[in-house]
Design an enzyme around this catalytic site. Structure first.
Site, PDB file in Angstrom:
ATOM      1  N   ILE A  30       0.795  -1.068  -0.013  1.00 52.96           N
ATOM      2  CA  ILE A  30      -0.647   0.097  -0.272  1.00 52.96           C
ATOM      3  C   ILE A  30       1.047   1.448  -0.080  1.00 52.96           C
ATOM      4  CG2 ILE A  30      -2.418  -1.001   0.714  1.00 52.96           C
ATOM      5  CD1 ILE A  30      -0.913   0.463   3.797  1.00 52.96           C
ATOM      6  N   HIS A  93       8.531 -11.505   4.445  1.00 54.95           N
ATOM      7  CA  HIS A  93       8.405 -11.327   3.629  1.00 54.95           C
ATOM      8  C   HIS A  93       8.845 -10.886   2.547  1.00 54.95           C
ATOM      9  CE1 HIS A  93       8.601  -7.464   5.752  1.00 54.95           C
ATOM     10  NE2 HIS A  93       8.523  -6.683   4.645  1.00 54.95           N
ATOM     11  N   HIS A  95       9.358  -8.154  -1.371  1.00 51.85           N
ATOM     12  CA  HIS A  95       9.557  -7.286  -2.021  1.00 51.85           C
ATOM     13  C   HIS A  95       9.274  -7.767  -3.747  1.00 51.85           C
ATOM     14  CE1 HIS A  95       8.629  -3.610   1.004  1.00 51.85           C
ATOM     15  NE2 HIS A  95       9.971  -4.558   1.632  1.00 51.85           N
TER      16      HIS A  95
END
Length: 128
Positions: A30, A93, A95
């Protein structure tokens, strides 16, 4: 306490899902560096990517590869940059960022400001 990523996976917090299987989940960032900037996470909460066991780490990267290929088909770019930083959210995570030059993967750059409609349009192009 569940991480924000786990809450997105569970649907407790809205997100723009790109792909999912039994072990991994991908969704639009986001605060993107570029249109199509996607996060790929294991569903299992592990803070640091290199604390994942070998099978989960390998599975995460194989899943990320599928997502990256789909992003590249949907978003004009030379490559999909890959970054693992892991400081902001205590949930491993990766990217995936569409890039055209090395500086495009600089996380100190200003992030794009996209409307919900723009996110939905990008999601629709990439989602599988």
């Amino acid at each position: 306490m569940a991480t924000i990523f786990t809450k997105i996976i569970r649907g407790e917090i809205p997100g723009y899902k790109i792909a999912e299987d039994e072990n991994y989940y991908a969704f639009l960032d986001i605060n993107p560096l570029a249109e199509g900037h996607t996060l790929v996470v294991p569903k299992k909460e592990v803070d640091y990517i290199f604390d994942l066991d070998e099978q989960d780490l390998a599975g995460l990267m194989v899943f990320a590869r599928k997502v990256a290929r789909r992003i590249r088909e949907a978003v004009p770019c030379k490559r999909i940059g890959v970054a693992v930083i892991g400081l902001d959210v205590p949930h491993a995570h990766v990217h995936l960022v569409p890039i055209n030059e090395g500086g495009d993967l600089d996380f100190s750059r200003p992030k794009l400001k996209l409307s919900p409609e723009e996110f939905k349009d990008i999601q629709a192009k990439i989602r599988f």
